[in-house]
Design a protein around this motif. Structure first.
Motif, mmCIF file in Angstrom:
data_model
loop_
_atom_site.group_PDB
_atom_site.id
_atom_site.type_symbol
_atom_site.label_atom_id
_atom_site.label_comp_id
_atom_site.label_asym_id
_atom_site.label_seq_id
_atom_site.Cartn_x
_atom_site.Cartn_y
_atom_site.Cartn_z
ATOM 1 N N UNK A 285 34.730 97.335 -7.722
ATOM 2 C CA UNK A 285 35.955 97.692 -6.997
ATOM 3 C C UNK A 285 36.034 99.196 -6.774
ATOM 4 N N UNK A 286 35.513 99.967 -7.722
ATOM 5 C CA UNK A 286 35.479 101.412 -7.519
ATOM 6 C C UNK A 286 34.588 101.808 -6.354
ATOM 7 N N UNK A 287 33.453 101.155 -6.236
ATOM 8 C CA UNK A 287 32.551 101.436 -5.113
ATOM 9 C C UNK A 287 33.220 101.091 -3.783
ATOM 10 N N UNK A 288 33.939 99.973 -3.759
ATOM 11 C CA UNK A 288 34.597 99.561 -2.520
ATOM 12 C C UNK A 288 35.690 100.559 -2.143
ATOM 13 N N UNK A 289 36.463 100.995 -3.098
ATOM 14 C CA UNK A 289 37.534 101.966 -2.793
ATOM 15 C C UNK A 289 36.950 103.264 -2.256
ATOM 16 N N UNK A 290 35.884 103.731 -2.873
ATOM 17 C CA UNK A 290 35.284 104.983 -2.401
ATOM 18 C C UNK A 290 34.660 104.804 -1.021
ATOM 19 N N UNK A 291 34.086 103.618 -0.761
ATOM 20 C CA UNK A 291 33.539 103.349 0.577
ATOM 21 C C UNK A 291 34.637 103.379 1.625
ATOM 22 N N UNK A 292 35.813 102.851 1.282
ATOM 23 C CA UNK A 292 36.958 102.929 2.199
ATOM 24 C C UNK A 292 37.366 104.369 2.431
ATOM 25 N N UNK A 293 37.432 105.145 1.377
ATOM 26 C CA UNK A 293 37.823 106.551 1.503
ATOM 27 C C UNK A 293 36.832 107.336 2.359
ATOM 28 N N UNK A 294 35.556 106.963 2.285
ATOM 29 C CA UNK A 294 34.525 107.674 3.037
ATOM 30 C C UNK A 294 34.368 107.150 4.459
ATOM 31 N N UNK A 295 35.171 106.169 4.829
ATOM 32 C CA UNK A 295 35.095 105.627 6.171
ATOM 33 C C UNK A 295 33.936 104.684 6.406
ATOM 34 N N UNK A 296 33.293 104.218 5.329
ATOM 35 C CA UNK A 296 32.175 103.281 5.459
ATOM 36 C C UNK A 296 32.657 101.851 5.655
ATOM 37 N N UNK A 297 33.908 101.587 5.290
ATOM 38 C CA UNK A 297 34.530 100.282 5.432
ATOM 39 C C UNK A 297 35.905 100.447 6.046
ATOM 40 N N UNK A 298 36.399 99.338 6.601
ATOM 41 C CA UNK A 298 37.766 99.314 7.096
ATOM 42 C C UNK A 298 38.542 98.240 6.344
ATOM 43 N N UNK A 299 39.850 98.299 6.453
ATOM 44 C CA UNK A 299 40.665 97.249 5.852
ATOM 45 C C UNK A 299 40.343 95.891 6.426
ATOM 46 N N UNK A 300 39.971 95.847 7.699
ATOM 47 C CA UNK A 300 39.614 94.572 8.328
ATOM 48 C C UNK A 300 38.375 93.968 7.692
ATOM 49 N N UNK A 301 37.415 94.819 7.271
ATOM 50 C CA UNK A 301 36.222 94.316 6.592
ATOM 51 C C UNK A 301 36.604 93.627 5.285
ATOM 52 N N UNK A 302 37.541 94.247 4.559
ATOM 53 C CA UNK A 302 37.998 93.675 3.299
ATOM 54 C C UNK A 302 38.713 92.351 3.555
ATOM 55 N N UNK A 303 39.590 92.346 4.542
ATOM 56 C CA UNK A 303 40.389 91.147 4.821
ATOM 57 C C UNK A 303 39.510 89.957 5.190
ATOM 58 N N UNK A 304 38.454 90.210 5.951
ATOM 59 C CA UNK A 304 37.568 89.108 6.351
ATOM 60 C C UNK A 304 36.969 88.415 5.132
ATOM 61 N N UNK A 305 36.504 89.216 4.167
ATOM 62 C CA UNK A 305 35.901 88.644 2.973
ATOM 63 C C UNK A 305 36.946 87.947 2.104
ATOM 64 N N UNK A 306 38.116 88.552 1.946
ATOM 65 C CA UNK A 306 39.165 87.940 1.112
ATOM 66 C C UNK A 306 39.635 86.632 1.728
ATOM 67 N N UNK A 307 39.727 86.579 3.039
ATOM 68 C CA UNK A 307 40.151 85.349 3.712
ATOM 69 C C UNK A 307 39.180 84.207 3.378
ATOM 70 N N UNK A 308 37.882 84.493 3.374
ATOM 71 C CA UNK A 308 36.899 83.455 3.041
ATOM 72 C C UNK A 308 37.042 83.016 1.580
ATOM 73 N N UNK A 309 37.296 83.965 0.730
ATOM 74 C CA UNK A 309 37.505 83.660 -0.688
ATOM 75 C C UNK A 309 38.711 82.746 -0.870
ATOM 76 N N UNK A 310 39.808 83.083 -0.228
ATOM 77 C CA UNK A 310 41.033 82.304 -0.390
ATOM 78 C C UNK A 310 40.890 80.898 0.184
ATOM 79 N N UNK A 311 40.173 80.779 1.284
ATOM 80 C CA UNK A 311 40.009 79.467 1.893
ATOM 81 C C UNK A 311 39.321 78.494 0.934
#
Length: 963
Positions: A285-311
């Motif tokens: 989770x620390x790596x993911x947060x830092x990737x977001x801060x560095x602009x390597x990921x977007x919130x939409x990238x996170x949401x796509x994966x979480x949506x699959x998890x929840x389904x």
């Protein structure tokens, strides 16, 4: 005034899952969403949501969580060739997962099974986990197992299966750094097909990428996840990483410089759940947060994966316990009489009779000697549950024929070990016995595999004047196990001392194997402990592992073959049970080095045969063996994978004739190591691998298996379906012409008679396992899509069925064809390559020598490079159409340094490629090259050049020139 609060939409079972997932996702904070991307997703207490763990091993029973029904290994289920049986096994395993969860909520319902990697190479250490070397058989068995695991409710799932391991994964040696070079034809015709059928069947929740790289790119960044996998279904799929693989992207593979880059790239490629650092989610989770801060990921990238998890969680009924039809499963549904009967049935159906010169079945009253290192064993493997009950071949034969009619000799060597300090001595066991080492305790759950330490409460071995007699088993390849008189194996605990403490060899790192290393001409040996790499030494505190070891001499009190000879000589018939221990010499993390049966076991069957010609060899193993001598000398041979809890009962019933064996080989058994390609050669076409392309004579062909009856095949017909012109209806009649009721596996193969490219000599299209009473007949019908006759046309990057004649071959194995019929297909003509208009992708070659496919960029595309830059490599492109007007130049898109040489007949052009940066810095270079009409093109590569593409600008039309 009363205020009523309606439940939030995500709690409303009347809404579609998609709507409910979107509602729940919107209620989660950014940190809560990120937390769900780790394998161990925490609870969200403010919303009343519990924790969730991806990953419950369930390959042939619920594993790692304590006692469970243990079914035959996956390769044994493949040998049954019986989808109905395997579906029922899947139902039982899924039911037991639910039942065990009712007692222990650490038992997960997102099950990581089945493994659908094709058994391309028989030395692969994890061959026990797959179903077959053939994609059609693998698909059929995988669909059956996942349907059983999933359940048949239209909304809710019993468990959520995840297929392993995406993609082209068949080696344990350097498994996290080696790259599988997979050409497009092999990718589309072989490796992808094993996954596609199960996904399209609708019973798969997701996939797990493999540790290896494919074409130079880690599987956890595979572009095929989006380009292929997610196009096969309208449903969302959850992609779960393999354990530790996200960290490997930086640590061992060095594909990225930082973990933030690697994690972001994996998430964008389609990995949704990160199995890394065990239960400690903070690292990921620390790596993911830092990737977001560095602009390597977007919130939409996170949401796509979480949506699959929840389904997945909604499908499992987590939010609708009152509607979930599987929620009421309890321990009364665990280890049931039905599951026990099914375990026996599965073990019976997995047995393959390889040869029988009339010795089998054994008559009532036969005096039987059952001998061999596995004769009184019921082995489990890394992905087995803990046995509730156990049936060895000795148990089964004594139960079936009576203890008075069955004698036993294990065949272990009886030895004493002496060193300078005296004889090796084993202290007595404590009165309470205690729990043996080598088993995975249930409380470890599905945590990352780690070193399993043995017991430290027992006294260590010593050296002194009184020797202890030990049983020595040589498993081959320098792997010895040593067993004390009370049956305990010598094992090494975390404190480094050697104790007699293990019930069986086992654990992620096996602590019970020792490798003898020759020391002097007097017969002295050092004993290296394979688990730690240290040596057996004697100290004042006892025997332990150290950097320097004692020199031991081995005194043989009795060789194993002497005991076998005595038992065999007094029997009417001998059954030698040989094979492997699933934790030694071939398993996850360790490939085999040879097909040969270990010399110790070779000695045993030869001793039995010399004492009694009526000797049968029963191989119980996770893998094929090259046993040509045994086949030539013995009247009967059988094979079974490790058959689970009922293995011994099943074998005895087959030997007695209570069951006529009808298992069939799911992979080719080669005659010798010299028949095998290199372990790392994934080009089954170019190197003629598996029954599809093998040009030699196997010991036993794919699909082979005998029984106690005979079957006639008659009246094969093949015609277009009256209602669907894209279907073939193939029918035949099979009759049991023998004296007993028996099963038969009817196999239907196809063959292109005059193909435009190299095609399989025959390819399984369909099969049916049937059971017929003596004298009974049945008309079987197969519906075969015409597309199954096709191949991947690299010239035009499409699946195509070439026009021409195709044979339908029906028989009892790939080599035992009984009937043939022909059909005509009016497919797409095999056109020449339109190279002037479309150019040439380097990877779309027809033939190659000395090259490997690498990643064109870190995210997509392929290039080709010489496997040995100094020696160079060659690509051949057949039937290249340069047009009537022809071409006068070639443009090479490449990186690295070296040269690209093009040859068309007598015309040759060499283009020098000068390094201009890193391997992904491609540049174009143009050189004169003249060609017209249709020709084969040969391209030679030298140096470190990475060729991506060739283009051929059209030559000017002289009629259109101006003066």
């Amino acid at each position: 005034m009363y205020v009523t609060t309606s439940p939030p939409p995500f709690r409303d079972p009347g809404l579609p899952f998609g709507t409910r997932v979107d509602d729940l996702l919107a209620r989660l904070t950014p940190d809560e969403r990120i937390a769900m991307l780790h394998q161990f997703a925490p609870a969200v207490e403010r919303l009343g949501i519990g924790p969730f763990r991806t990953g419950q091993e369930a390959l042939h029973g619920v594993a790692w969580m304590g006692p469970a029904t243990v079914f035959p290994q996956a390769v044994g289920l493949g040998a049954s060739w019986n989808e109905d049986l395997v579906r029922r096994v899947g139902e039982a395993v899924g039911t037991e997962a639910r039942a065990m969860r009712s007692r222990d909520d650490r038992v997960g319902l997102n099950v990581w099974a089945p493994t659908v990697n094709l058994l391309r190479h028989p030395l692969w250490g994890r061959g026990e986990e797959g179903y077959s070397e053939d994609p059609a058989l693998t698909t059929a068995i995988a669909v059956a197992y996942t349907r059983g695991l999933r359940g048949d409710h239209p909304v809710y799932w019993r468990t959520a299966p995840v297929l392993k391991h995406w993609l082209a994964h068949n080696n344990e040696t350097r498994r996290d750094t080696s790259s599988s070079s997979v050409r497009p034809r092999v990718l589309h015709e072989y490796d992808l097909r094993a996954f596609r059928g199960a996904v399209e069947a609708g019973a798969v929740a997701g996939v797990m990428p493999a540790y290896n790289l494919v074409n130079g790119r880690p599987n956890h960044l595979s572009p095929q996840l989006s380009e292929h996998l997610r196009t096969w279904t309208d449903e969302e799929l959850l992609v779960c990483s393999d354990a530790g693989a996200p960290t490997n992207l930086v640590a061992s593979e060095k594909y990225f410089d930082t973990h933030e880059e690697a994690t972001a790239a994996a998430l964008r490629a389609g990995v949704d759940s990160f199995t890394d650092h065990g239960t400690d989610a903070s690292v990921v989770t620390g790596r993911i947060r830092r990737a977001l801060e560095q602009g390597l990921l977007t919130g939409a990238d996170i949401d796509t994966a979480v949506r699959r998890h929840l389904l997945v969680r909604f499908r499992l009924g987590e939010f609708d316990p009152g509607l979930d039809p599987y929620a009421g499963t309890t321990l009364r549904d665990f280890d049931t009489a039905g599951h026990r009967a099914l375990a026996r049935e599965a073990a019976e159906q997995a047995i393959v009779l390889l040869k029988n010169d009339g010795m089998l079945p054994l008559a009532e009253g036969t005096r039987i000697a059952v001998v061999g290192l596995l004769a009184d064993e019921c082995k489990t493997d890394w992905y087995s549950g803990t046995l509730i009950r156990r049936s060895s071949p000795l148990d089964g034969l004594r139960e079936r024929f009576g203890a008075a009619h069955v004698t036993f000799a294990e065949g272990a060597d009886r030895v004493r070990l002496k060193c300078g300090a005296g004889w090796l001595q084993v202290p007595g066991a404590p009165a309470d016995g205690g729990a043996p080492a080598g088993e995975r305790p249930a409380e470890e759950g599905a945590l990352d595999p780690a070193l399993l330490a043995g017991r430290t409460d027992l006294p260590p071995l010593t050296a002194g004047p009184e020797p202890t007699e030990l049983a020595l088993i040589d498993w081959g390849g320098g792997a010895w196990t040593l067993r004390a008189p009370d049956g305990r194996y010598l094992s090494v605990a975390e404190d480094g001392f050697v104790r007699a403490s293990a019930d069986q060899p086992g654990g992620w790192v096996v602590q019970e194997t020792f490798a003898p290393e020759h020391h002097d001409d007097a017969g002295g040996h050092l004993l290296r402990h394979t688990g730690t790499g240290g040596y057996v030494s004697v100290t004042a505190d006892g025997v332990r592992i150290a950097e320097k070891g004692e020199v031991f001499t081995v005194e043989f009190l009795e060789r194993g073959e002497e005991a076998v000879t005595r038992a065999a000589a007094t029997a009417d018939a001998v059954v030698v049970v040989a094979g492997n221990d699933p934790h030694i010499n071939g398993r996850e993390t360790e490939d085999r080095t040879t097909l040969a049966l270990p010399p110790h076991q070779e000695r045993l069957w030869r001793a039995a045969r010399a004492a009694n010609p009526r000797t049968a060899l029963a191989l119980v193993s996770a893998y094929p063996y090259a046993v040509a001598d045994a086949h030539a000398e013995l009247p009967a041979l059988l094979w079974s994978a490790h058959g689970g809890q009922a293995a011994g009962t099943a074998l005895a019933r087959v030997l007695a004739g209570d069951v006529s064996p009808a298992g069939r080989l799911p992979q080719t058994w080669y005659a010798a190591d010299t028949d095998l390609p290199d372990l790392f050669d994934y080009d089954i076409i170019g190197s003629r691998q598996t029954y599809l392309y093998f040009e030699g004579s196997p010991l036993y062909p794919f699909g082979h298996g005998l029984g106690y009856s005979a079957f006639a095949y008659e009246d094969l017909t093949a015609e277009r379906d009256a209602h669907d012109a894209d279907l073939l209806r193939v029918s035949l009649t099979v009759t049991n012409t023998g004296p007993v009721d028996a099963g038969e596996v009817v196999q239907l193969y196809t063959r292109a008679v005059d193909p435009p490219v190299l095609r399989p000599s025959r390819q399984l299209a369909a099969h049916r396992r049937v059971h017929l009473a003596a004298g009974a007949a049945r008309r079987l019908e197969f519906r075969l899509p015409l597309s199954e006759l096709g191949f991947w046309d690299v010239a035009h990057a499409r699946w195509t069925v070439a026009p021409g004649t195709y044979e339908l071959l029906a028989g009892a194995s790939s080599a035992d064809i009984r009937l043939t019929a022909s059909v005509r297909a009016e497919g797409d003509p095999h056109a020449a390559r339109p190279v002037r208009e479309a150019g040439l992708e380097a990877v779309s070659y027809d033939e190659q020598r000395g090259t490997e496919i690498v990643d064109r960029t870190r995210t997509s595309g392929d290039a080709v490079t010489p496997a040995d830059g100094a020696a160079g490599g060659q690509l051949v492109f057949r039937n290249c159409d340069f047009g009537e007007g022809g071409v006068r130049s070639v443009t090479v898109e490449a990186s690295g340094g070296g040269s690209v040489e093009l040859t068309r007949g007598a015309t040759a052009t060499t283009v020098a490629v000068t390094p201009a940066g890193g391997p992904y810095d491609y540049a174009t270079r143009t050189a004169p090259f003249t060609a017209s009409g249709v020709h084969d093109l040969v391209v030679r590569l030298r140096g470190s050049v990475r060729l991506a593409r060739l283009t051929f600008p059209s030559a000017p039309n002289p009629r259109n020139t101006t003066r």
